[in-house]
Design a protein around this motif. Structure first.
Motif, PDB file in Angstrom:
ATOM      1  N   TYR A   5       0.835  -1.201   0.000  1.00 13.32           N
ATOM      2  CA  TYR A   5       0.000   0.000   0.000  1.00 13.32           C
ATOM      3  C   TYR A   5       0.868   1.249   0.000  1.00 13.32           C
ATOM      4  O   TYR A   5       0.662   2.172  -0.758  1.00 13.32           O
ATOM      5  CB  TYR A   5      -0.981   0.016   1.178  1.00 13.32           C
ATOM      6  CG  TYR A   5      -1.947   1.144   1.012  1.00 13.32           C
ATOM      7  CD1 TYR A   5      -2.937   1.079   0.041  1.00 13.32           C
ATOM      8  CD2 TYR A   5      -1.831   2.302   1.755  1.00 13.32           C
ATOM      9  CE1 TYR A   5      -3.793   2.129  -0.177  1.00 13.32           C
ATOM     10  CE2 TYR A   5      -2.689   3.361   1.550  1.00 13.32           C
ATOM     11  CZ  TYR A   5      -3.668   3.268   0.582  1.00 13.32           C
ATOM     12  OH  TYR A   5      -4.500   4.315   0.356  1.00 13.32           O
ATOM     13  N   VAL A   6       1.866   1.283   0.840  1.00  9.47           N
ATOM     14  CA  VAL A   6       2.840   2.367   0.841  1.00  9.47           C
ATOM     15  C   VAL A   6       4.204   1.700   0.814  1.00  9.47           C
ATOM     16  O   VAL A   6       4.632   1.117   1.798  1.00  9.47           O
ATOM     17  CB  VAL A   6       2.710   3.250   2.101  1.00  9.47           C
ATOM     18  CG1 VAL A   6       3.796   4.305   2.114  1.00  9.47           C
ATOM     19  CG2 VAL A   6       1.348   3.877   2.177  1.00  9.47           C
ATOM     20  N   VAL A  12       0.358   1.338  -3.984  1.00  7.64           N
ATOM     21  CA  VAL A  12      -1.048   1.520  -4.301  1.00  7.64           C
ATOM     22  C   VAL A  12      -1.437   2.961  -3.985  1.00  7.64           C
ATOM     23  O   VAL A  12      -2.132   3.625  -4.732  1.00  7.64           O
ATOM     24  CB  VAL A  12      -1.932   0.554  -3.469  1.00  7.64           C
ATOM     25  CG1 VAL A  12      -3.404   0.884  -3.656  1.00  7.64           C
ATOM     26  CG2 VAL A  12      -1.659  -0.883  -3.860  1.00  7.64           C
ATOM     27  N   CYS A  13      -0.975   3.452  -2.863  1.00  8.40           N
ATOM     28  CA  CYS A  13      -1.352   4.785  -2.400  1.00  8.40           C
ATOM     29  C   CYS A  13      -0.743   5.850  -3.301  1.00  8.40           C
ATOM     30  O   CYS A  13       0.458   5.890  -3.513  1.00  8.40           O
ATOM     31  CB  CYS A  13      -0.885   5.002  -0.961  1.00  8.40           C
ATOM     32  SG  CYS A  13      -1.409   6.589  -0.309  1.00  8.40           S
ATOM     33  N   ARG A  14      -1.584   6.708  -3.811  1.00  2.65           N
ATOM     34  CA  ARG A  14      -1.114   7.820  -4.632  1.00  2.65           C
ATOM     35  C   ARG A  14      -1.751   9.123  -4.160  1.00  2.65           C
ATOM     36  O   ARG A  14      -1.793  10.113  -4.867  1.00  2.65           O
ATOM     37  CB  ARG A  14      -1.442   7.571  -6.103  1.00  2.65           C
ATOM     38  CG  ARG A  14      -2.908   7.366  -6.353  1.00  2.65           C
ATOM     39  CD  ARG A  14      -3.183   6.954  -7.801  1.00  2.65           C
ATOM     40  NE  ARG A  14      -4.581   6.707  -7.999  1.00  2.65           N
ATOM     41  CZ  ARG A  14      -5.493   7.649  -8.244  1.00  2.65           C
ATOM     42  NH1 ARG A  14      -5.122   8.902  -8.324  1.00  2.65           N
ATOM     43  NH2 ARG A  14      -6.751   7.346  -8.409  1.00  2.65           N
ATOM     44  N   GLU A  15      -2.220   9.104  -2.958  1.00  5.04           N
ATOM     45  CA  GLU A  15      -2.992  10.228  -2.436  1.00  5.04           C
ATOM     46  C   GLU A  15      -2.274  10.893  -1.275  1.00  5.04           C
ATOM     47  O   GLU A  15      -1.993  10.253  -0.261  1.00  5.04           O
ATOM     48  CB  GLU A  15      -4.358   9.712  -1.985  1.00  5.04           C
ATOM     49  CG  GLU A  15      -5.285  10.752  -1.478  1.00  5.04           C
ATOM     50  CD  GLU A  15      -5.589  11.818  -2.498  1.00  5.04           C
ATOM     51  OE1 GLU A  15      -5.290  12.982  -2.230  1.00  5.04           O
ATOM     52  OE2 GLU A  15      -6.115  11.476  -3.566  1.00  5.04           O
ATOM     53  N   ASP A  69      -7.983   4.827  -4.022  1.00  5.17           N
ATOM     54  CA  ASP A  69      -6.726   4.294  -4.524  1.00  5.17           C
ATOM     55  C   ASP A  69      -6.742   2.771  -4.568  1.00  5.17           C
ATOM     56  O   ASP A  69      -6.245   2.153  -5.508  1.00  5.17           O
ATOM     57  CB  ASP A  69      -5.561   4.762  -3.649  1.00  5.17           C
ATOM     58  CG  ASP A  69      -5.419   6.268  -3.643  1.00  5.17           C
ATOM     59  OD1 ASP A  69      -5.839   6.908  -4.621  1.00  5.17           O
ATOM     60  OD2 ASP A  69      -4.888   6.791  -2.656  1.00  5.17           O
ATOM     61  N   TYR A  70      -7.314   2.181  -3.552  1.00  6.23           N
ATOM     62  CA  TYR A  70      -7.387   0.722  -3.496  1.00  6.23           C
ATOM     63  C   TYR A  70      -8.246   0.183  -4.637  1.00  6.23           C
ATOM     64  O   TYR A  70      -7.869  -0.764  -5.322  1.00  6.23           O
ATOM     65  CB  TYR A  70      -7.942   0.286  -2.139  1.00  6.23           C
ATOM     66  CG  TYR A  70      -7.808  -1.194  -1.905  1.00  6.23           C
ATOM     67  CD1 TYR A  70      -6.606  -1.748  -1.517  1.00  6.23           C
ATOM     68  CD2 TYR A  70      -8.892  -2.035  -2.093  1.00  6.23           C
ATOM     69  CE1 TYR A  70      -6.470  -3.110  -1.301  1.00  6.23           C
ATOM     70  CE2 TYR A  70      -8.763  -3.400  -1.880  1.00  6.23           C
ATOM     71  CZ  TYR A  70      -7.553  -3.926  -1.491  1.00  6.23           C
ATOM     72  OH  TYR A  70      -7.428  -5.270  -1.302  1.00  6.23           O
ATOM     73  N   PHE A  71      -9.407   0.794  -4.867  1.00 10.60           N
ATOM     74  CA  PHE A  71     -10.286   0.342  -5.956  1.00 10.60           C
ATOM     75  C   PHE A  71      -9.657   0.586  -7.322  1.00 10.60           C
ATOM     76  O   PHE A  71      -9.799  -0.223  -8.233  1.00 10.60           O
ATOM     77  CB  PHE A  71     -11.647   1.018  -5.872  1.00 10.60           C
ATOM     78  CG  PHE A  71     -12.452   0.594  -4.685  1.00 10.60           C
ATOM     79  CD1 PHE A  71     -12.490  -0.722  -4.271  1.00 10.60           C
ATOM     80  CD2 PHE A  71     -13.166   1.533  -3.963  1.00 10.60           C
ATOM     81  CE1 PHE A  71     -13.221  -1.114  -3.167  1.00 10.60           C
ATOM     82  CE2 PHE A  71     -13.905   1.152  -2.847  1.00 10.60           C
ATOM     83  CZ  PHE A  71     -13.926  -0.177  -2.461  1.00 10.60           C
ATOM     84  N   GLU A  72      -8.940   1.678  -7.469  1.00  6.43           N
ATOM     85  CA  GLU A  72      -8.258   1.962  -8.735  1.00  6.43           C
ATOM     86  C   GLU A  72      -7.193   0.898  -9.007  1.00  6.43           C
ATOM     87  O   GLU A  72      -7.059   0.394 -10.116  1.00  6.43           O
ATOM     88  CB  GLU A  72      -7.625   3.350  -8.699  1.00  6.43           C
ATOM     89  CG  GLU A  72      -6.783   3.684  -9.909  1.00  6.43           C
ATOM     90  CD  GLU A  72      -7.573   3.836 -11.193  1.00  6.43           C
ATOM     91  OE1 GLU A  72      -6.951   3.864 -12.264  1.00  6.43           O
ATOM     92  OE2 GLU A  72      -8.809   3.925 -11.139  1.00  6.43           O
ATOM     93  N   ARG A  73      -6.419   0.535  -7.989  1.00  5.49           N
ATOM     94  CA  ARG A  73      -5.416  -0.518  -8.160  1.00  5.49           C
ATOM     95  C   ARG A  73      -6.080  -1.842  -8.532  1.00  5.49           C
ATOM     96  O   ARG A  73      -5.600  -2.573  -9.386  1.00  5.49           O
ATOM     97  CB  ARG A  73      -4.595  -0.669  -6.878  1.00  5.49           C
ATOM     98  CG  ARG A  73      -3.603  -1.839  -6.867  1.00  5.49           C
ATOM     99  CD  ARG A  73      -2.535  -1.758  -7.957  1.00  5.49           C
ATOM    100  NE  ARG A  73      -1.687  -0.627  -7.807  1.00  5.49           N
ATOM    101  CZ  ARG A  73      -0.517  -0.630  -7.185  1.00  5.49           C
ATOM    102  NH1 ARG A  73      -0.045  -1.727  -6.673  1.00  5.49           N
ATOM    103  NH2 ARG A  73       0.192   0.465  -7.105  1.00  5.49           N
ATOM    104  N   ASN A  74      -7.207  -2.126  -7.922  1.00  2.86           N
ATOM    105  CA  ASN A  74      -7.935  -3.346  -8.220  1.00  2.86           C
ATOM    106  C   ASN A  74      -8.374  -3.378  -9.693  1.00  2.86           C
ATOM    107  O   ASN A  74      -8.206  -4.383 -10.378  1.00  2.86           O
ATOM    108  CB  ASN A  74      -9.153  -3.461  -7.289  1.00  2.86           C
ATOM    109  CG  ASN A  74      -9.768  -4.838  -7.322  1.00  2.86           C
ATOM    110  OD1 ASN A  74      -9.070  -5.830  -7.354  1.00  2.86           O
ATOM    111  ND2 ASN A  74     -11.076  -4.883  -7.313  1.00  2.86           N
ATOM    112  N   LYS A 105      -8.562 -12.611  -7.820  1.00  4.54           N
ATOM    113  CA  LYS A 105      -7.132 -12.473  -8.090  1.00  4.54           C
ATOM    114  C   LYS A 105      -6.598 -11.192  -7.457  1.00  4.54           C
ATOM    115  O   LYS A 105      -7.189 -10.143  -7.598  1.00  4.54           O
ATOM    116  CB  LYS A 105      -6.931 -12.443  -9.607  1.00  4.54           C
ATOM    117  CG  LYS A 105      -5.519 -12.249 -10.054  1.00  4.54           C
ATOM    118  CD  LYS A 105      -5.362 -12.352 -11.565  1.00  4.54           C
ATOM    119  CE  LYS A 105      -6.087 -11.258 -12.276  1.00  4.54           C
ATOM    120  NZ  LYS A 105      -5.803 -11.195 -13.701  1.00  4.54           N
ATOM    121  N   GLN A 106      -5.446 -11.285  -6.797  1.00  5.05           N
ATOM    122  CA  GLN A 106      -4.813 -10.099  -6.232  1.00  5.05           C
ATOM    123  C   GLN A 106      -3.349 -10.081  -6.648  1.00  5.05           C
ATOM    124  O   GLN A 106      -2.666 -11.080  -6.536  1.00  5.05           O
ATOM    125  CB  GLN A 106      -4.891 -10.098  -4.715  1.00  5.05           C
ATOM    126  CG  GLN A 106      -6.277  -9.881  -4.199  1.00  5.05           C
ATOM    127  CD  GLN A 106      -6.281  -9.772  -2.685  1.00  5.05           C
ATOM    128  OE1 GLN A 106      -5.257  -9.730  -2.050  1.00  5.05           O
ATOM    129  NE2 GLN A 106      -7.470  -9.731  -2.131  1.00  5.05           N
TER     130      GLN A 106
END
Length: 108
Positions: A5-6, A12-15, A69-74, A105-106
């Motif tokens: 995430y970081v 993942v985090c871009r915020e 951010d999490y949903f965008e990565r997904n 899938k992850q």
């Protein structure tokens, strides 16, 4: 939830607001001079924020929006052919208009 995430350029985090939450947590936990005196990294953070050494933090207000951010990565994980290239792009538009993303899938 997510190991990267970081982390680095593949985070993942871009915020910036998410980082504001982390800063808020540090400011609130090390809210007094006595609490942060034994932790050099906490003192560095307070110095970088130009907070006087003897200051006491009463309250911190932030806005966090990390789920976007999490949903965008997904979406990028499921809907791209080149995952690592896609997550580094500023914008992402799936090729298909009609799609379903599930949690089987992850790739984090």
């Amino acid at each position: 939830m997510c190991e990267k995430y970081v982390s680095d350029k593949l985070s993942v985090c871009r915020e910036e607001r998410q980082y504001a939450l982390y800063l808020s947590n540090i400011l609130r936990y090390y809210n007094t001079e006595s609490r942060r005196s034994a932790v050099p990294d906490a003192k560095k953070i307070f110095n970088a924020c130009a907070i006087p050494p003897d200051a006491a933090i009463d309250e911190v207000f932030i806005e966090a929006s990390f789920m976007r951010d999490y949903f965008e990565r997904n979406r990028r994980t499921y809907l791209s052919k080149d995952f690592e290239k896609t997550i580094l792009q500023t914008h992402f538009t799936p090729k298909r208009n009609n799609y379903k993303v599930d949690n089987i899938k992850q790739r984090f």
